[in-house]
Write an enzyme that holds these catalytic residues in place. Structure first.
Site, short mmCIF file in Angstrom:
data_model
loop_
_atom_site.label_atom_id
_atom_site.label_comp_id
_atom_site.label_asym_id
_atom_site.label_seq_id
_atom_site.Cartn_x
_atom_site.Cartn_y
_atom_site.Cartn_z
CG HIS A 1 -0.64 3.57 5.19
ND1 HIS A 1 -1.52 2.88 5.99
CD2 HIS A 1 -0.34 2.75 4.16
CE1 HIS A 1 -1.76 1.69 5.45
NE2 HIS A 1 -1.05 1.58 4.34
CG ASP B 1 -2.24 4.74 9.04
OD1 ASP B 1 -0.99 4.72 8.95
OD2 ASP B 1 -2.97 4.11 8.25
CB SER C 1 -0.95 0.01 1.20
OG SER C 1 -0.22 -0.11 2.40
#
Lengths: 243, 243
Positions: B195, B192, B12
């Protein structure tokens, strides 16, 4: 799978579209698991120069994967801001007369339609011009002190661009009109009277996405490249990767 | 000319690298006239899943330009943040044991070295983890209330990644260490606990650019695609476009 491609062909407003908050980067982010957004922006270029380099920017396939043989799903053509330079002012060398701009755009669209009949070709008009700002941020020596671009001229080229889109039966983003619908367009959308702020980039991104969607091209219409994490069974993840 | 490519392969943190201020978009902007930056990020994926899909993400050339036959000039491999999930907590299904992570990274690097012997393969370690933030922003149901990732585990995987780079003789960005050199890394670089913020993305961009430069790959080493506006003679612009 082989990911479909979306080409962005244009001048500096395209070349700079991957800067922070840029419309090209936003498109790449939007299509991050579905399509590759390929940058072909050439700062300062007008349609006359674009025509001269078209075959080099989009070479025919030559057996390997170096060419551009596979039809992209979409392609934006975003020229006119340089063509519209005033012919007797400091950026005159970039000027292209209005009738030639129209012819050139037609030739560019024809090139793509012949090369890739299935590709969605999208025209984008030049943005509006803030002439005061253009006097404050000259790109070249400007002894006259007059803006090298005017909003009126940009509007004429924008209307010509819309005319070509109509004649070719392809979609167009009328950026010149869209931006001026907001009262503070010149400060909110433009950083130097021509190039885009983050908000201006956001307008282009949203307009492009909207046009693509109207033409049937959206996240739902393109296959996702490999299983999404939300679709992977936590109790048997490898099941998702059987071919 | 055909532009060289730089592939970004990862999880991600790669998939989201074209969001506003993202490190992938910054690379694409940096190389806007020289190389195409191609996004191959797969949220949630670990090295075990990456190995399963490697041939599909990078298909061998098949005559047209749909394959990935031409060697890219560079390729980043950025996995480990999911492998390092704690095995008995809420994201256990993404966990890959440390020794397998090392083996998998070796296999991935070997795949690329065999496919493209000239390509600069760059490893990037997982970032550090802010465990408090990971408890506040769960991605899945977390009845235990414990962070599904720990900074200690991320550090072990980072050291393993650095070990693989050393064994393969390829460069590595030690993001885990680099980020923790700044006192407020957990708030400034992470949004978070895992990320990246814009500042965190900037760190990755700068580290990647630095490594590429150390390996001889920079703006000066790649030909510019078509004449720059500054090199076009205002008195005879078309001269620049003779072939």
């Amino acid at each position: 799978m082989t990911r479909p491609k979306i080409y962005l062909f244009g001048d500096s407003i395209t070349e700079e579209s991957f800067s922070v908050g840029g419309w090209g980067a936003s498109l790449a982010h939007h299509f991050s698991r579905t399509a590759d957004v390929v940058l072909r922006g050439y700062s300062g270029y007008n349609t006359r120069w674009a025509l001269k380099v078209l075959e080099r920017v989009f070479p025919a396939s030559h057996g390997g994967d170096g060419g551009t043989g596979t039809a992209p799903i979409a392609l934006s053509v975003f020229f006119g801001a340089n063509d519209a330079c005033v012919p007797d002012r400091c950026s005159a060398f970039q000027h292209v007369p209005l009738h030639e701009y129209k012819q050139n755009l037609h030739s560019i669209v024809s090139f793509f339609k012949k090369r890739w009949p299935t590709t969605l070709v999208l025209l984008i008009t030049p943005p509006p011009i803030d002439e005061d700002a253009r006097c404050r941020y000259p790109y070249v020596e400007n002894p006259q002190g007059l803006p090298e671009r005017t909003n009126e001229a940009a509007g004429e080229y924008a209307r010509a661009c819309i005319g070509v889109a109509g004649e070719c039966g392809i979609p167009v983003v009328d950026l010149w009109t869209k931006m001026q619908q907001y009262p503070d367009w010149n400060k909110d959308y433009l950083c130097d009277g021509l190039h885009l702020t983050q908000s201006g980039n956001q307008v282009v991104f949203e307009e492009v996405i909207t046009k693509l969607r109207e033409e049937g091209l959206n996240l739902e219409s393109i296959p996702v490249d490999l299983p999404l994490i939300a679709d992977i069974d936590p109790n048997d993840p490898l099941k998702s990767f059987l071919q």
